[in-house]
Motif scaffolding. Structure first.
Motif, PDB file in Angstrom:
ATOM      1  N   THR B  50       0.967  -1.197   0.158  1.00  0.00           N
ATOM      2  CA  THR B  50      -0.271   0.470  -0.151  1.00  0.00           C
ATOM      3  C   THR B  50       0.587   1.467   0.082  1.00  0.00           C
ATOM      4  OG1 THR B  50      -0.345  -0.679   2.479  1.00  0.00           O
ATOM      5  CG2 THR B  50      -2.400  -1.131   0.702  1.00  0.00           C
ATOM      6  N   ASP B 104      -3.574  21.989  10.454  1.00  0.00           N
ATOM      7  CA  ASP B 104      -4.610  20.982   9.874  1.00  0.00           C
ATOM      8  C   ASP B 104      -3.847  20.063   9.262  1.00  0.00           C
ATOM      9  OD1 ASP B 104      -6.470  23.254   9.582  1.00  0.00           O
ATOM     10  OD2 ASP B 104      -5.561  24.256   8.192  1.00  0.00           O
ATOM     11  N   TYR B 105      -2.881  19.493   9.827  1.00  0.00           N
ATOM     12  CA  TYR B 105      -2.206  18.079  10.213  1.00  0.00           C
ATOM     13  C   TYR B 105      -1.938  17.550   7.928  1.00  0.00           C
ATOM     14  CZ  TYR B 105      -4.113  17.348  14.410  1.00  0.00           C
ATOM     15  OH  TYR B 105      -4.348  17.699  15.941  1.00  0.00           O
ATOM     16  N   GLN B 106      -1.596  18.748   7.610  1.00  0.00           N
ATOM     17  CA  GLN B 106      -1.288  18.831   5.845  1.00  0.00           C
ATOM     18  C   GLN B 106      -0.362  18.252   5.886  1.00  0.00           C
ATOM     19  OE1 GLN B 106      -3.490  18.318   3.696  1.00  0.00           O
ATOM     20  NE2 GLN B 106      -5.586  19.194   5.208  1.00  0.00           N
ATOM     21  N   GLU B 173      -0.192  10.273  10.934  1.00  0.00           N
ATOM     22  CA  GLU B 173      -1.015  10.120  11.312  1.00  0.00           C
ATOM     23  C   GLU B 173      -1.944  11.893  12.176  1.00  0.00           C
ATOM     24  OE1 GLU B 173      -2.865   8.065  15.064  1.00  0.00           O
ATOM     25  OE2 GLU B 173      -1.892   6.699  13.644  1.00  0.00           O
ATOM     26  N   ASP B 174      -0.803  12.093  12.686  1.00  0.00           N
ATOM     27  CA  ASP B 174      -0.126  13.569  13.287  1.00  0.00           C
ATOM     28  C   ASP B 174       0.239  14.812  12.478  1.00  0.00           C
ATOM     29  OD1 ASP B 174      -1.662  13.105  16.331  1.00  0.00           O
ATOM     30  OD2 ASP B 174       0.038  11.365  16.167  1.00  0.00           O
ATOM     31  N   ARG B 286       0.390  14.903  -4.380  1.00  0.00           N
ATOM     32  CA  ARG B 286      -1.033  15.356  -3.822  1.00  0.00           C
ATOM     33  C   ARG B 286      -1.154  16.558  -4.778  1.00  0.00           C
ATOM     34  NH1 ARG B 286      -1.944  12.995   2.454  1.00  0.00           N
ATOM     35  NH2 ARG B 286      -3.110  13.997   1.773  1.00  0.00           N
ATOM     36  N   GLN B 332      -8.140  17.870  21.082  1.00  0.00           N
ATOM     37  CA  GLN B 332      -7.652  18.098  20.837  1.00  0.00           C
ATOM     38  C   GLN B 332      -6.391  18.930  20.543  1.00  0.00           C
ATOM     39  OE1 GLN B 332      -7.094  14.220  18.127  1.00  0.00           O
ATOM     40  NE2 GLN B 332      -6.084  15.725  16.983  1.00  0.00           N
ATOM     41  N   ASN B 403      -2.972  11.637  20.703  1.00  0.00           N
ATOM     42  CA  ASN B 403      -4.552  12.140  19.629  1.00  0.00           C
ATOM     43  C   ASN B 403      -6.359  11.365  20.113  1.00  0.00           C
ATOM     44  OD1 ASN B 403      -5.094   9.577  17.913  1.00  0.00           O
ATOM     45  ND2 ASN B 403      -3.348  10.189  16.796  1.00  0.00           N
ATOM     46  N   CYS B 405      -7.991   9.198  19.098  1.00  0.00           N
ATOM     47  CA  CYS B 405      -7.987   7.810  18.440  1.00  0.00           C
ATOM     48  C   CYS B 405      -7.051   7.243  19.816  1.00  0.00           C
ATOM     49  CB  CYS B 405      -8.039   7.488  17.404  1.00  0.00           C
ATOM     50  SG  CYS B 405      -9.530   8.682  16.580  1.00  0.00           S
ATOM     51  N   ARG B 408      -7.367   6.327  23.445  1.00  0.00           N
ATOM     52  CA  ARG B 408      -8.277   5.172  23.837  1.00  0.00           C
ATOM     53  C   ARG B 408      -7.006   3.922  23.619  1.00  0.00           C
ATOM     54  NH1 ARG B 408     -12.054   1.801  21.312  1.00  0.00           N
ATOM     55  NH2 ARG B 408     -13.354   1.017  22.918  1.00  0.00           N
ATOM     56  N   GLN B 409      -6.660   4.224  22.668  1.00  0.00           N
ATOM     57  CA  GLN B 409      -5.595   2.923  22.302  1.00  0.00           C
ATOM     58  C   GLN B 409      -5.191   2.426  23.821  1.00  0.00           C
ATOM     59  OE1 GLN B 409      -4.397   2.782  18.309  1.00  0.00           O
ATOM     60  NE2 GLN B 409      -6.193   3.446  18.169  1.00  0.00           N
ATOM     61  N   LEU B 455     -15.928   8.425  20.672  1.00  0.00           N
ATOM     62  CA  LEU B 455     -15.324   8.140  19.516  1.00  0.00           C
ATOM     63  C   LEU B 455     -16.328   7.595  18.234  1.00  0.00           C
ATOM     64  CD1 LEU B 455     -11.872   7.169  20.319  1.00  0.00           C
ATOM     65  CD2 LEU B 455     -12.244   9.162  19.429  1.00  0.00           C
TER      66      LEU B 455
END
Lengths: 176, 733
Positions: B50, B104-106, B173-174, B286, B332, B403, B405, B408-409, B455
């Motif tokens: 991937t 904005d995590y770009q 991710e972050d 992109r 966050q 972050n 999500c 919680r993990q 979530l």
């Protein structure tokens, strides 16, 4: 419309190309040829196609599901649904549901302990489809996709092994 | 001839006799390959697949990007006109790229590295570079002022790279740091050189007689970049000075005021996908990101960093604990603040805030929770176990800045570790350590479970099981806290009784010894005992709120089930699985936990049955009324407990009843409790809506027209969504 479901013929390059085209047009993630080869060549028996015998092109898939299965942390056999696509004009006829059922049935017969997949949080059609079959959301993944959307990891438990943490299954490792 | 000589130079040997013809071997091996066989490295897995690129696939091959003529011909050595407006526009856009990247995590290539000047500077950086642009237009605004802006932004980028390499947050991710093959950030000059360059540029602008808004804007931009370059001080010197952050806010606000009056357009081609096409790009192409239209992102950054620096003012473990619990809870925080927090808090010198060793910090938590000094119980425990517990505590702190999500993990992982630690402490009969570990474990189990509602992990049919289970956990925690409070109370009473005894004793050695003991206890133990007692008061109130809210949710589910609107299983049975398996999978994180033991599937079923009203006619109505009255009573209790906690927070923990430890996060904790209060009231309203709607419609026999959704109210707390009635939409209409 007469929809027929059949397994992939990996020797049929035309079929391979049309599956790739079908999925490329539908999924948000751009997949390279390697991803297709990875799934289709290693687990050809876990890819199914749907064709319309009454259409002018009965050999061209109008839907497909691409899966794999392998040991997860060496303690349980996990089936994985990698891709599912149905041509837009054929949607709303239960073709996706049937493809998923055929694939899960096959993986269950192959002794998978669970089936896993990821889907976009915003993809309510996919969520409805899978959750209707008993999948539950196990975790949410932040900005998982290239389109920046979060994803849910969904699991359908098939055996009790799916319901025990891997750490506590270590004593009963799978034979590999 | 020239071509021949070039091709000749590619020859690997001149001695062809040494070469072996492998054609037949190759053909033979190929003939044995099945058509479906793939030849790949064993390490090539799905992840590799991937992340693979593909030549000539327009979605995956960035060399196929089509550039405009302006983008191709753009030249950093040209001073595009008008220089002041153009340089201001370039610098402004670059700063908005920074916001887009970090807020904005770009990605880096679609933001900061899309700037041709950034690319040019990074391409030219060699070791020992001094301030100065890599382009030469002959115009001071381009060569000097813009040069220093680019240098400053690159310096910030290097700092972010350093933050990312600390492994606190997850790349992609972050934070994205696709550096497009630039390994030259280390060649950037030191902070002082960069600041000097920016300051000189400011001086150049000061000398301009121009009073245009562009000039004002450009000065603000330079000041903002200076502030951004100073961000690293919070890590290199663990600086708690906030003057640069205040200046950042001030200048960002000024720019936001100027924006509407300015038309800013950088020279065409100054920002493009050029870098993706021309440099080593290991990612799919992109598009250039849509940028924010103001500098509010910098205000968020500055405020969030200011917030995390407050932890330095903590005066107790209780305060650091509450700080970590609240600072990232309501929303966050900016990724820079989220990375800075653990790095600022848990330092390279293996101290917490430069004040405590890891072990000391851990012992402080146990001491403040149990009101016993470490010396009383330290000796019986092995160092290894203390070390393991200290690391676990630090992991808990670090998890608080993840972050939403990952947060919680993180708890999911921690549950078994807390459980294992507790078992180890039990095995060495260390009640004090064991109690604290049990408290952390139960709190984490509750947090993990309820965070799932935030979530959207659970479907409405799962609401009963999850809320009932949290109710069950809360009950255990409440019992445990009450026991702890009783122990503290006994210790306080024991000290007071010494005083009474003293009064009765005759003068002598025995009395003197008791007096000394009493004095010691009063001077060294009483204050902590009182503080712990009041903290436990607060924890008890808090767990009561959680318990009651869960019970309200459970009752509402039961009411909905009584009307036939919902059940604790999927509406359509699974062909491949069954309800028990699905339930067991949901509770997988808890099935190995020793205490409290996960109740069997049948217990969940039975308790629901007990809550559901099975009677018909008037008996149904009576029980329904009883259930709604019960909900009302619970809501009143919740609101009253919340009010008491809020009063304690507002009073700075000085009311002698509650210690909340929220001094450093007063506003945030108040906001949190306001949200909880709002949720309680919303649940109360929901009860009435459910009953009124369904009672009316049952008579019309159309209750099947409704379904239940878990709805988050904007002002409420997402851990307790409202089980809302919705009219079913016919999908084929």
């Amino acid at each position: 419309m007469e929809i027929v479901y059949k397994p992939l013929d990996i020797r049929n390059e035309e079929q391979f190309a049309s599956i790739k085209k079908l999925i490329d047009a539908d999924l948000s993630e751009p997949y390279s040829i390697y991803v297709y080869r990875y799934f289709l060549n290693q687990w050809p028996e876990l890819t199914y196609i749907a064709v319309d015998n009454k259409s002018g092109t009965p050999n061209i898939p109008i839907g497909c599901i691409v899966c794999k299965m392998d040991p997860h942390r060496n303690v349980r056999l996990r089936g994985y649904i990698g891709m599912l696509a149905v041509e837009s004009t054929y949607r709303g006829h239960g073709i996706a549901k049937k493809l998923v059922e055929i694939a899960i049935d096959k993986m269950q017969r192959e002794h998978c302990d669970e089936i896993m997949l990821e889907t976009e949080v915003e993809n309510s059609a996919a969520l409805n489809l899978y959750e209707g079959m008993g999948f539950i959301r196990m975790k949410r993944m932040f900005r998982y996709y290239l389109n920046e959307g979060d994803a849910f990891k969904l699991i359908l438990p098939l055996t009790e092994r799916s319901c025990t943490r891997s750490t506590f299954l270590m004593h009963g490792r799978l034979a590999t | 001839m020239e071509v021949d000589s070039i091709l000749g130079s590619l020859s690997i040997t001149d001695d062809f006799d040494q070469l072996v013809d492998v054609t037949s071997l190759f053909d033979e091996l190929c003939s044995k390959l099945k058509p479906e066989a793939i030849v790949k490295d064993p390490r090539f897995d799905l992840f590799e697949g991937t992340h693979s690129l593909e030549v000539n696939n327009s979605k995956l091959d960035s060399s196929l990007i089509e550039l405009t003529a302006e983008e191709i011909e753009f030249d950093v050595n040209v001073a595009y006109d008008p220089p002041l407006a153009s340089v201001t526009a370039i610098a402004d856009r670059l700063l908005r790229c920074v916001i887009s990247w970090l807020n904005d995590y770009q990605t880096l290539p679609t933001t900061v590295l899309s700037c041709r000047y950034t690319e040019s500077l990074l391409s030219s950086l060699v070791k020992g570079t001094t301030a100065g642009s890599s382009w030469c237009t002959g115009n001071i605004l381009y060569d000097k002022v813009l040069g220093s802006c680019i240098l400053g932004v690159c310096y910030l980028t290097k700092f972010v790279q350093k933050l990312l390499s600390a492994g606190i947050v997850f790349e992609e991710e972050d934070l994205n740091f696709n550096n497009m093959g630039f390994n030259t950030f280390d060649n950037l000059p030191g902070q002082d050189v960069v600041i000097n360059s920016l300051t000189e540029s400011l001086q150049i602008l000061e000398a301009y007689s121009d009073d245009s808004l562009h000039l004002t804007m450009l000065k603000h931009i330079l000041k903002i970049i200076i502030c951004l370059v100073h961000l690293e001080d919070h890590l290199t010197d663990y600086s708690t000075k906030t003057s640069h952050l205040d200046e950042l806010i001030e200048n960002a606000n000024s720019v936001n005021g100027i924006f509407p009056q300015l038309q800013l357009s950088p020279p065409k081609g100054a920002f493009s996908t050029y870098i993706q096409k021309h440099r080593s790009n290991q990612f799919p192409p992109r598009k250039i990101t849509k940028l924010p239209t103001d500098y509010s992102g910098f205000i968020t950054l500055a405020n969030d960093v200011k917030t995390i620096l407050l932890v330095d003012k903590a005066e107790s473990a209780l305060e650091t604990y509450q700080f970590a619990k609240f600072f990232n809870k309501l929303e966050q925080r900016h990724v820079i603040a989220r990375i800075l927090f653990p790095l600022f808090f848990i330092r390279d010198d293996r101290t917490v805030l430069g004040k405590f060793s890891y072990t000391q910090f851990y012992l402080l938590h146990v001491k403040e929770f149990s009101a016993q000094t470490p010396s009383e119980f330290e000796s019986s425990i092995g160092n290894e176990l203390i070390q393991e517990s200290s690391n676990m505590l630090l992991e808990w702190y670090q998890n608080c800045s993840q972050n939403t999500c990952r947060y919680r993990q993180g708890f999911n992982r921690q549950l078994i570790l807390w459980d294992s630690l507790q078992a180890q402490f039990e095995s060495v009969n260390s009640q004090v350590y064991c109690s604290w570990t049990y408290f952390m474990k139960l709190s984490s189990m509750i947090e993990f479970s309820l965070k799932g509602f935030d979530l959207d992990i659970y479907k409405p049919f799962e609401a009963y099981s999850m809320f009932w289970y949290v109710y069950y956990l809360s009950h255990h925690l409440e019992t445990f806290l009450k026991d702890s409070q009783n122990d503290i109370e006994s210790n306080i009473n024991a000290i007071h009784s010494m005083n009474k005894k003293l009064k009765k004793l005759k003068a002598g050695e025995k009395k003197d010894q008791l007096r000394l003991k009493y004095r010691f206890a009063m001077d060294n133990e009483m204050e902590q005992l009182q503080a712990t007692k009041q903290f436990l008061n607060y924890l008890l109130k808090e767990i009561n709120i959680t318990k009651s809210l869960c019970l309200i949710e459970v009752f509402q589910f039961a009411i909905l089930k009584s009307f036939g609107l919902i059940d604790n299983k999927n509406s359509t049975p699974s062909k491949f699985s069954n309800e028990r398996l699905i339930h067991n999978l949901r509770f997988k994180p808890f099935n190995s936990i020793g205490v409290p033991e996960l109740p069997e599937y049948e217990v969940f079923q039975q308790t629901l049955k007990d809550f559901v009203i099975e009677e018909k006619g008037a008996a149904f109505d009576i029980k329904l009324e009883r259930a709604t009255n019960f909900i009302e009573t619970e809501v009143r209790n919740v609101v009253s407990s919340i009010d008491e906690i809020m009063q304690g927070i507002k009073g700075g923990d000085n009311n002698g009843v509650l210690v909340t430890g929220t001094r450093l996060v007063q506003e945030l904790s108040l906001e949190y409790y306001c949200k909880l209060k709002h949720t309680s009231k919303a649940l109360s309203v929901n009860s009435k809506v459910i009953v009124n709607t369904l009672k009316k419609n049952i008579k019309n026999k159309d209750s099947h027209e409704y379904k239940v959704e878990l709805v988050h109210t904007t002002e409420g707390w997402n851990y307790f969504p409202i089980q809302t009635l919705r009219i079913k939409q016919d999908r084929y209409k």
